[in-house]
Design a protein around this motif. Structure first.
Motif, PDB file in Angstrom:
ATOM      1  N   ALA A   9       0.815  -1.221   0.000  1.00 27.77           N
ATOM      2  CA  ALA A   9       0.000   0.000   0.000  1.00 27.77           C
ATOM      3  C   ALA A   9       0.845   1.266   0.000  1.00 27.77           C
ATOM      4  CB  ALA A   9      -0.917   0.014   1.225  1.00 27.77           C
ATOM      5  N   LEU A  10       2.180   1.129  -0.096  1.00 27.65           N
ATOM      6  CA  LEU A  10       3.057   2.290   0.035  1.00 27.65           C
ATOM      7  C   LEU A  10       3.583   2.799  -1.299  1.00 27.65           C
ATOM      8  CD1 LEU A  10       5.171   1.247   3.170  1.00 27.65           C
ATOM      9  CD2 LEU A  10       3.132   2.696   3.071  1.00 27.65           C
ATOM     10  N   THR A  11       3.048   2.287  -2.417  1.00 28.18           N
ATOM     11  CA  THR A  11       3.597   2.673  -3.728  1.00 28.18           C
ATOM     12  C   THR A  11       3.461   4.168  -3.983  1.00 28.18           C
ATOM     13  OG1 THR A  11       1.492   2.007  -4.694  1.00 28.18           O
ATOM     14  CG2 THR A  11       3.292   0.410  -4.786  1.00 28.18           C
ATOM     15  N   GLY A  12       2.270   4.737  -3.717  1.00 28.99           N
ATOM     16  CA  GLY A  12       2.068   6.158  -3.972  1.00 28.99           C
ATOM     17  C   GLY A  12       2.926   7.030  -3.078  1.00 28.99           C
ATOM     18  N   TYR A  14       5.752   6.209  -1.671  1.00 33.57           N
ATOM     19  CA  TYR A  14       7.158   6.062  -2.059  1.00 33.57           C
ATOM     20  C   TYR A  14       7.470   6.903  -3.292  1.00 33.57           C
ATOM     21  CZ  TYR A  14      11.466   3.927  -3.770  1.00 33.57           C
ATOM     22  OH  TYR A  14      12.738   3.726  -4.232  1.00 33.57           O
ATOM     23  N   ALA A  15       6.551   6.904  -4.286  1.00 29.93           N
ATOM     24  CA  ALA A  15       6.789   7.652  -5.523  1.00 29.93           C
ATOM     25  C   ALA A  15       6.847   9.150  -5.271  1.00 29.93           C
ATOM     26  CB  ALA A  15       5.700   7.334  -6.550  1.00 29.93           C
ATOM     27  N   THR A  16       6.146   9.626  -4.255  1.00 28.80           N
ATOM     28  CA  THR A  16       6.144  11.063  -3.943  1.00 28.80           C
ATOM     29  C   THR A  16       7.148  11.417  -2.848  1.00 28.80           C
ATOM     30  OG1 THR A  16       4.295  10.707  -2.416  1.00 28.80           O
ATOM     31  CG2 THR A  16       3.754  11.404  -4.657  1.00 28.80           C
ATOM     32  N   LEU A 143      -4.521  12.707  -2.910  1.00 28.46           N
ATOM     33  CA  LEU A 143      -5.019  11.566  -3.671  1.00 28.46           C
ATOM     34  C   LEU A 143      -3.878  10.621  -4.039  1.00 28.46           C
ATOM     35  CD1 LEU A 143      -7.407  10.198  -5.130  1.00 28.46           C
ATOM     36  CD2 LEU A 143      -6.947  11.683  -7.089  1.00 28.46           C
ATOM     37  N   LEU A 144      -2.767  11.179  -4.502  1.00 22.00           N
ATOM     38  CA  LEU A 144      -1.632  10.351  -4.923  1.00 22.00           C
ATOM     39  C   LEU A 144      -1.024   9.578  -3.769  1.00 22.00           C
ATOM     40  CD1 LEU A 144       0.158  12.770  -7.395  1.00 22.00           C
ATOM     41  CD2 LEU A 144      -0.834  10.574  -7.990  1.00 22.00           C
ATOM     42  N   THR A 145      -1.055  10.140  -2.576  1.00 20.78           N
ATOM     43  CA  THR A 145      -0.429   9.470  -1.442  1.00 20.78           C
ATOM     44  C   THR A 145      -1.408   8.617  -0.647  1.00 20.78           C
ATOM     45  OG1 THR A 145      -0.762  11.484  -0.114  1.00 20.78           O
ATOM     46  CG2 THR A 145       1.373  11.211  -1.185  1.00 20.78           C
ATOM     47  N   SER A 146      -2.641   8.487  -1.137  1.00 17.10           N
ATOM     48  CA  SER A 146      -3.578   7.567  -0.481  1.00 17.10           C
ATOM     49  C   SER A 146      -3.029   6.153  -0.573  1.00 17.10           C
ATOM     50  CB  SER A 146      -4.955   7.639  -1.150  1.00 17.10           C
ATOM     51  OG  SER A 146      -5.548   8.899  -0.968  1.00 17.10           O
ATOM     52  N   PRO A 147      -3.120   5.354   0.484  1.00 16.10           N
ATOM     53  CA  PRO A 147      -2.575   3.995   0.452  1.00 16.10           C
ATOM     54  C   PRO A 147      -3.148   3.131  -0.659  1.00 16.10           C
ATOM     55  CG  PRO A 147      -3.095   4.643   2.700  1.00 16.10           C
ATOM     56  CD  PRO A 147      -3.652   5.706   1.812  1.00 16.10           C
TER      57      PRO A 147
END
Length: 247
Positions: A9-12, A14-16, A143-147
């Motif tokens: 659930a940490l993809t967003g 991590y990308a930011t 929105l992008l950092t939502s799990p």
């Protein structure tokens, strides 16, 4: 390795670059053995790149800022006088001079007042637009950092559209690059696809841009893009240029 479900659930985040160091290190170890998360991080990176280039805020011209900053403080320059002395004036003009000067000052004051009001209104509009864009960008970031944030991308010719959505927030956003410029009186409209029924979700003002879709996802299975008259339509008037699944 059987990774903890939390790592997936940490993809967003991590990308930011929103993960603290211990979680970042743990996620990178997980990333080396999880192709699904690797693909999702790559999609988030592409989406973030489009976010950075989709919409730019043009600041007010520097001259306007200088005028607005100094309009209440900078005094008018004194008149230039002839060192030899003023030339003799006819008596009639001499008697009329105070009234002419007063009329000129009033006209100048009215003119400067109108310019100041116009510049103030323009600055207020620019400030409101900047505030709106900041709020929109903050909503995109949340929105992008939502799990549970996910992405879906589709292409139509040279145009590329990406939907980012979060089921837990029931919220979605659309990013576009390369959509052709439309003639006057036409605009791009976004739609939620409710299993075949299209629900209006907002207007995209330009071919390259980003839009936080209006309304909740509420079980929609996709997002569509059509060309509509300015102001939008209650129902699509043509075939979708793109249909992006929310799956």
């Amino acid at each position: 390795m059987n990774a903890s479900p939390d790592l997936h659930a940490l993809t967003g985040a991590y990308a930011t670059h929103a993960l603290p160091e211990p979680e970042r290190a743990a996620f990178e170890r997980h990333l080396a053995e999880c192709p699904a998360c690797t693909q999702e991080v790559a999609e988030f990176h592409a989406t973030l790149a489009r976010l950075g280039s989709a919409q730019a805020l043009v600041p007010p011209p520097g001259l306007k800022a200088q005028v607005m900053a100094g309009i209440g403080e900078i005094r008018q320059l004194p008149p230039v006088t002839d060192p030899v002395g003023p030339a003799p004036r006819p008596a009639r003009l001499g008697r009329r001079w105070p009234r002419l000067a007063l009329a000129a000052c009033l006209a100048l004051a009215c003119g400067l007042g109108a310019v100041a009001v116009q510049q103030h209104n323009e600055a207020a509009r620019a400030g409101a637009e900047a505030s709106r864009l900041r709020d929109q960008q903050a909503s995109f970031n949340r929105l992008l950092t939502s799990p549970d944030a996910r992405t879906s991308t589709a292409a139509s010719g040279a145009a590329v559209g990406t939907v980012v959505w979060s089921p837990s927030r029931s919220q979605a956003a659309f990013l576009a690059t390369g959509l052709p410029a439309l003639p006057q009186g036409r605009t791009y409209e976004l739609w939620f696809n409710d299993s075949g029924t299209m629900r209006p979700a907002g207007l995209l003002p330009a071919g390259d841009g980003q839009l936080l879709l209006t309304g909740r996802i509420d079980g929609a299975v996709g997002v569509g893009v059509t060309v509509e008259p300015s102001g939008g339509s209650a129902h699509p008037t043509g075939q979708p240029l793109m249909l992006l699944p929310l799956a």
